[in-house]
Design a protein around this motif. Sequence first.
Motif, PDB file in Angstrom:
ATOM      1  N   GLY B 497       0.550  -1.273   0.062  1.00 24.89           N
ATOM      2  CA  GLY B 497      -0.521   0.065  -0.117  1.00 24.89           C
ATOM      3  C   GLY B 497       1.205   1.543   0.190  1.00 24.89           C
ATOM      4  O   GLY B 497       1.782   1.212  -0.292  1.00 24.89           O
ATOM      5  N   THR B 498       0.251   2.317  -0.210  1.00 24.50           N
ATOM      6  CA  THR B 498       0.598   3.512  -0.170  1.00 24.50           C
ATOM      7  C   THR B 498       0.433   4.810   1.815  1.00 24.50           C
ATOM      8  O   THR B 498      -1.061   4.368   1.926  1.00 24.50           O
ATOM      9  CB  THR B 498       0.659   4.354  -1.358  1.00 24.50           C
ATOM     10  N   ILE B 499       0.885   5.487   1.629  1.00 26.64           N
ATOM     11  CA  ILE B 499       0.965   6.280   2.541  1.00 26.64           C
ATOM     12  C   ILE B 499       0.621   7.486   2.410  1.00 26.64           C
ATOM     13  O   ILE B 499       2.049   7.924   1.781  1.00 26.64           O
ATOM     14  CB  ILE B 499       1.313   5.946   3.972  1.00 26.64           C
ATOM     15  N   THR B 500       0.059   8.757   2.263  1.00 28.88           N
ATOM     16  CA  THR B 500       0.003  10.187   1.590  1.00 28.88           C
ATOM     17  C   THR B 500      -0.486  10.854   3.095  1.00 28.88           C
ATOM     18  O   THR B 500      -1.787  10.548   3.283  1.00 28.88           O
ATOM     19  CB  THR B 500      -0.412  10.276   0.715  1.00 28.88           C
ATOM     20  N   ILE B 501       0.462  11.966   3.357  1.00 27.42           N
ATOM     21  CA  ILE B 501      -0.466  13.144   3.862  1.00 27.42           C
ATOM     22  C   ILE B 501      -0.484  14.580   3.822  1.00 27.42           C
ATOM     23  O   ILE B 501       0.032  14.850   2.655  1.00 27.42           O
ATOM     24  CB  ILE B 501       0.513  13.367   5.328  1.00 27.42           C
ATOM     25  N   GLN B 502      -1.749  15.156   4.576  1.00 30.90           N
ATOM     26  CA  GLN B 502      -2.126  16.418   3.485  1.00 30.90           C
ATOM     27  C   GLN B 502      -2.133  16.814   4.630  1.00 30.90           C
ATOM     28  O   GLN B 502      -2.915  16.654   6.067  1.00 30.90           O
ATOM     29  CB  GLN B 502      -3.144  16.632   2.756  1.00 30.90           C
ATOM     30  N   SER B 503      -2.329  18.806   5.157  1.00 31.25           N
ATOM     31  CA  SER B 503      -2.130  18.853   5.865  1.00 31.25           C
ATOM     32  C   SER B 503      -2.894  20.419   5.515  1.00 31.25           C
ATOM     33  O   SER B 503      -1.867  21.139   5.061  1.00 31.25           O
ATOM     34  CB  SER B 503      -1.691  19.434   7.007  1.00 31.25           C
ATOM     35  N   ASP B 504      -3.277  20.970   6.702  1.00 28.19           N
ATOM     36  CA  ASP B 504      -3.838  22.563   6.281  1.00 28.19           C
ATOM     37  C   ASP B 504      -3.019  22.980   7.841  1.00 28.19           C
ATOM     38  O   ASP B 504      -4.388  22.559   8.954  1.00 28.19           O
ATOM     39  CB  ASP B 504      -5.368  22.804   6.122  1.00 28.19           C
ATOM     40  N   VAL B 505      -2.133  23.633   7.458  1.00 29.09           N
ATOM     41  CA  VAL B 505      -1.759  24.827   9.511  1.00 29.09           C
ATOM     42  C   VAL B 505      -3.118  24.711   9.971  1.00 29.09           C
ATOM     43  O   VAL B 505      -4.009  25.946   9.575  1.00 29.09           O
ATOM     44  CB  VAL B 505      -0.518  25.306   8.797  1.00 29.09           C
ATOM     45  N   GLY B 506      -3.323  25.519  11.717  1.00 27.01           N
ATOM     46  CA  GLY B 506      -4.734  25.212  11.795  1.00 27.01           C
ATOM     47  C   GLY B 506      -5.230  24.809  11.680  1.00 27.01           C
ATOM     48  O   GLY B 506      -6.371  24.900  12.480  1.00 27.01           O
ATOM     49  N   ARG B 507      -5.901  23.644  10.983  1.00 23.93           N
ATOM     50  CA  ARG B 507      -7.321  23.232  10.295  1.00 23.93           C
ATOM     51  C   ARG B 507      -7.115  22.007  10.497  1.00 23.93           C
ATOM     52  O   ARG B 507      -8.331  21.326  10.938  1.00 23.93           O
ATOM     53  CB  ARG B 507      -7.393  23.700   8.968  1.00 23.93           C
ATOM     54  N   GLY B 508      -6.084  21.145  10.131  1.00 22.92           N
ATOM     55  CA  GLY B 508      -6.266  19.670  10.499  1.00 22.92           C
ATOM     56  C   GLY B 508      -4.974  18.598   9.673  1.00 22.92           C
ATOM     57  O   GLY B 508      -4.623  19.608   8.924  1.00 22.92           O
ATOM     58  N   THR B 509      -5.092  17.650  10.012  1.00 26.65           N
ATOM     59  CA  THR B 509      -4.229  16.754   9.088  1.00 26.65           C
ATOM     60  C   THR B 509      -5.331  15.769   8.384  1.00 26.65           C
ATOM     61  O   THR B 509      -6.076  15.427   8.820  1.00 26.65           O
ATOM     62  CB  THR B 509      -3.073  16.328   9.629  1.00 26.65           C
TER      63      THR B 509
END
Lengths: 81, 649
Positions: B497-509
């Motif tokens: 599988g693969t794992i990726t991260i997206q994040s919005d500073v102050g708003r969540g991950t």
Amino acid sequence: MSVVVEEDRIILSGAATVEDAEPLLAALLEHPHHRIDIAGLARAHLAVVQLVLAAGRPVIGRPESPFLREIAFASPMRIKV
Amino acid sequence: MDELLQQFLLEGRDLVADAHAALVALGRDARDRPALDRLFRATHTLKGSVALFDMAPAERLLHVAEARLEGARKGDGALDEAMLDLLMQAIDQTDRWIDAMEGAASLDADATGLSDRLIALIAGDGETGEADLPLPVSPPVAADQDWIAALRSRAELAMVDPGRARTAFRYTPDPDCFFRGEDPLSMVENVPQLLGIAILPAGDAWPDLAACEPFRCMAAIEGLSAADEAQVRAAFRLAPDQIAVAPFNPSPAASDSAPYATELAATLRVEAVRLDRLADQSGELAVAIRALQPIAARLRVIDPLLAAELRAAEDEIARVAGRLQRSVAQVRLVSLEPVLRRLPRLAREAAAMVDKAIRFTIEGETAQVDKQLADQLFEPLLHLVRNAVDHGLEPAGQRVASGKPAEGRIGLAVRQDGGHISIVLTDDGRGIDPQAMRAAAVAKGLMSGEAAAALSDAEALHIVFLPGFSTAESATMLSGRGVGMDAVRAAVERLAGTITIQSDVGRGTRITLRLPANAITTPLLVVAAGDRQLGVRLDQIVETARIDASAVQPVGQAHACILRDRTVPVLDLAALLGLEPTSGALARLVVTDAGPCRTALRVAAFGERFDAVVRESTGLLAAMPAVAGTAMMSDGSVLLVLDLPELVA
């Protein structure tokens, strides 16, 4: 009721009562390969039905009573001869 | 372990999962009647189950919970949010006690205190009210369920339309009843709206005819009726002690058109290891069949017609083997629910440890995946959830100050798309700042300033997966200093599988795992290094290339070549394995992204491609660093499958 033994089958007919269990058991033991014909059976006591089931033989004939045909013997009648 | 306890551990956890699902549904809509009934039944059955063991505090707690639910079912006192929360605690506590029974075979010393505290809260007004609560009036469901489950699978009742059946009964006449002039069958005949019966031996099997006593009742009768429970009970009023009657619900998944027998076929628990063996063997069969190919090729020279016949037979066998393999893969599909249902409780516990409040939601948990995947997903998911609780969510005060609800939100959503599933874990916490990630990576000496600066924001977030990386300023008991995110990635990659991260500073991950739903066989490419044959997973290969050996240029100590306008480092597979380096005018390259950057492996030759069951290495092989596992070749020899990520790291 009557329990009649023919060449290849044991024929049950009329209203089978608890007293018929004894001659049926004797017939089943004496003729271990006979099929059981219930076409003429009108009513059946559990004492008779349980012997038919315990014998595990093919059951042939379609009794007129819907209860016997579709409910009580529904399963053994599906065993193909 | 005692078989009864083992059974209890399985069923108890199923019931806990069932209760959780119902509680979640009630959390969405407190008037969801089927959910309330489901929760009641699960609680009731759990109570019956714990009663079989030395778990008195659990039994008392569940009894009070059950009584509260019975009250709600009767309409007095709806379940408000606070009560649902208490019931959730009661179920969570029971789950922990089930864990304790598995571990220590007994409850902790504080079980009684815990139970009393929750009982007081559930019973209300701080009273221990246990005695005041009415005992539930329902019949003993646990005992009922045994015969109903058996009845569902009776061939004799297979012709009954499950949509019509409303009541089930089991009548076990007294063996002496014939002597009293009773005919049980005529009593059954009088059951209103009788749909079907099964006349069964009262014991395990019918006795031999020679052992039968003609005047002794040796049968029991089970049946289904379209009438309601009271009407059926009335038909047996003369034999109340010999009859069990219960409402009959067709299995919820039953569709009207499907045949009854298949719908009612009870599920079967099979030891997982037996299924694994079946999967392995069906995979090996597919490989073994390929041994016929070279024989057919040789035969063609001698007898082309016979060779064609052999090929036709081979095709047919391969087709059937393929179907078998797909069927086995189907059997191995399990719901993710049991894995995921444990997470909310563990997340709440994790949150309590760091004094945070969370709201955890799960969606799509019934997605089906290969058993191996379900087994191996729990650890990495738990780690991600704990990380979100610990590092992602801010303390309540800080949240409120920034206009967020005090309660942190964590969501887990599972979606199935074709052969893949994606699992998305979101939190509404502080998010990850890519600039801080770059700075931390440089400060820790994980990469140079230029390398860090060259990373895009999206790439910078993935620094978190580098071994030993952490952004938390203080270590906590819960998730440590980010230790394990690299392990999470490794676990996901092991599952292809693969794992990726997206994040919005102050708003969540938002962390997305994408995994193949079936992973029994792995497509492999055979390559040669020196005189050895080795397997490489096709999904780790970007492309294979043949270039002029002179195009591989030395760069300092290493080698590189230009491929599609990119400079790609070239490693010699044979040299990596300690063999004589590959030579020749043609360089055969396997190009992979499995490592930190695109890399080409020079091999001596490309061999065949085939699908194989890759077994994880055990014993001595496990100690070899570059070996991921083994696969069986068509000639029965064992192929070592390379661990490319490790090899090129």
